[in-house]
Enzyme design. Structure first.
Site, mmCIF file in Angstrom:
data_model
loop_
_atom_site.group_PDB
_atom_site.id
_atom_site.type_symbol
_atom_site.label_atom_id
_atom_site.label_comp_id
_atom_site.label_asym_id
_atom_site.label_seq_id
_atom_site.Cartn_x
_atom_site.Cartn_y
_atom_site.Cartn_z
ATOM 1 N N HIS A 228 0.808 -1.215 0.000
ATOM 2 C CA HIS A 228 0.000 0.000 0.000
ATOM 3 C C HIS A 228 0.844 1.270 0.000
ATOM 4 C CE1 HIS A 228 0.531 -0.419 4.481
ATOM 5 N NE2 HIS A 228 0.615 0.896 4.392
ATOM 6 N N ASP A 256 -0.831 -7.319 0.538
ATOM 7 C CA ASP A 256 -0.182 -6.067 0.924
ATOM 8 C C ASP A 256 1.324 -6.286 0.936
ATOM 9 O OD1 ASP A 256 0.306 -3.500 1.644
ATOM 10 O OD2 ASP A 256 -0.558 -3.619 3.649
ATOM 11 N N GLY A 336 3.674 5.347 9.473
ATOM 12 C CA GLY A 336 5.069 5.394 9.067
ATOM 13 C C GLY A 336 5.781 4.073 9.269
ATOM 14 N N SER A 338 4.547 1.224 8.326
ATOM 15 C CA SER A 338 4.154 0.314 7.252
ATOM 16 C C SER A 338 5.360 -0.228 6.495
ATOM 17 C CB SER A 338 3.248 1.032 6.255
ATOM 18 O OG SER A 338 1.934 1.100 6.732
ATOM 19 N N SER A 353 1.681 -4.319 7.848
ATOM 20 C CA SER A 353 0.612 -3.859 6.969
ATOM 21 C C SER A 353 -0.199 -2.756 7.638
ATOM 22 C CB SER A 353 -0.296 -5.025 6.586
ATOM 23 O OG SER A 353 -1.415 -4.572 5.852
#
Length: 384
Positions: A228, A256, A336, A338, A353
């Site tokens: 993402h 993801d 942040g 991710s 994720s």
């Protein structure tokens, strides 16, 4: 170059020299599915301290638990083969320090126990639960439904609904259709999950456009991260604004995950940053941790935190769409983080994720398993 980065490069150099492995790096990693080493390296005192802090363990308890979880990873494959068609799932039981294997037939108990696992009888096999999961995945879930996953402990598929929306007509309709798909247990959760990308702020991340995310694991030729964070072709910059590479593949929603090639003076090493909370951690493989095992996460916002694996094969219903085959943990995360690393001992587990909550009040976070990413893109995890 910032002093924090100088320190990290020094730490990384020491780690790799001590392990007699390949060069330095400033990206992150991934490799073909590997199991844990038969004789794992002893955990650093910093990892033990982090487990003491985040899991409430004594030093001895943390040391013992890591050894037990390593043994459980080795038992799981053999136990699953021994159970055959009666296999109903498995999980690590922290109380006994053993892997628990669910079976539907008492006749398979002796063969499974011979592998070193504990056995419990359940009503439904893993195959039946996976079939139920697949039927629910085919449904259109409303925003008030948070996620759903196969739960071997209850021998069912657990559907989590957001408490504030449990009485919504569309949620009630979804639950009715889910129950018709097979054995289902409905639970309530406080919040809906969100992804953990963020606008551009300071830290030691990577950037694409105005989004900041975190490196997951180094693979030969690049690193893996969350899908993402960007679409294929997107340009990636490092903490200092210099060009790293581009998104070579990306999938979100449904999955993801993504991978980024590395060049232009950047290179990869088999290391996960400890952010000064723990020493930087070497990556030695990607043996999958069982449900109930301890696990830690590294990200560019909230840095290093630990918790437990809560569930596997969970479908998470983000506002952008459902993501499948995720693993749920009790580890906190924040925007942040991710794409950042989930690691158990020295074994890579997955990339961050999303989730709910934060590292002040707590919460839950999901990751996309790293072995799925490696297999999807034909990548090889960079390990020591």
């Amino acid at each position: 170059m910032r002093s924090t980065t100088v320190l990290r490069v020094a730490l990384t150099t020491g780690l790799l020299a001590g392990a007699a492995t390949l060069g330095l790096t400033q990206a992150a990693a991934g490799e073909a599915p590997l199991t844990a080493a038969a004789t794992p390296a002893p955990a650093s005192s910093a990892v033990i301290s982090a487990m003491q802090h985040d899991l409430g363990l004594t030093r001895q308890q943390a040391t013992t638990r890591l050894a037990q979880e390593t043994a459980a990873r080795g038992v799981e494959r053999a136990a699953r083969r021994a159970a055959g068609a009666s296999y109903g799932g498995s999980w690590f039981d922290a109380g006994s320090g053993a892997l628990v294997v669910a079976v539907t037939e008492a006749a398979s108990r002796d063969a499974v126990e011979a592998t070193g696992a504990r056995v419990t009888l359940v009503e439904h096999s893993q195959r039946q639960l996976d079939s139920t999961m697949a039927r629910i995945d085919a449904l259109d879930a409303p925003a008030g439904v948070s996620s759903w996953h196969v739960d071997p402990k209850t021998s069912s598929v657990v559907v989590d609904v957001v408490s504030a929306h449990k009485d919504d007509n569309d949620v009630r309709s979804f639950v009715t259709r889910a129950r018709a798909a097979g054995p289902v247990v409905v639970r309530q959760t406080a919040q809906a999950p969100t992804t953990y990308a963020a606008g551009t702020v300071g830290g030691d991340p990577y950037y694409t456009g105005n989004v900041r995310c975190s490196i997951g694991f180094s693979v030969y030729g690049g690193f893996v991260t969350a899908g993402h964070c960007a679409q294929p072709g997107a340009s990636v910059r490092g903490w200092d604004g210099s060009y790293i590479g581009n998104f070579q593949g990306s999938s979100f929603p449904d999955n993801d995950y993504a991978w980024v090639n590395v060049g232009s003076g950047w290179w990869t090493v088999p290391v996960v940053l400890g952010w000064g909370t723990v020493s930087d951690q070497l990556v030695r493989g990607s043996g999958e941790a069982p449900i109930g095992a301890s696990i830690c996460r590294s990200g560019s916002t909230s840095h290093w935190h630990c918790g437990n694996v809560l569930a596997k094969n969970e479908t998470v219903n983000y506002s952008q769409g459902a993501v499948h085959q995720m693993t749920k943990t009790s580890v906190c995360a924040e925007p942040g983080d991710s794409g950042g690393s989930f690691i158990s001992g020295d074994q890579a587990q997955g990339v961050t994720s999303g989730g709910w909550g934060n590292c002040t009040g707590g919460g839950q976070t999901w990751y996309q398993p790293v072995n799925e990413i490696l297999n999807r893109y034909g990548l090889t995890l960079h390990t020591t």
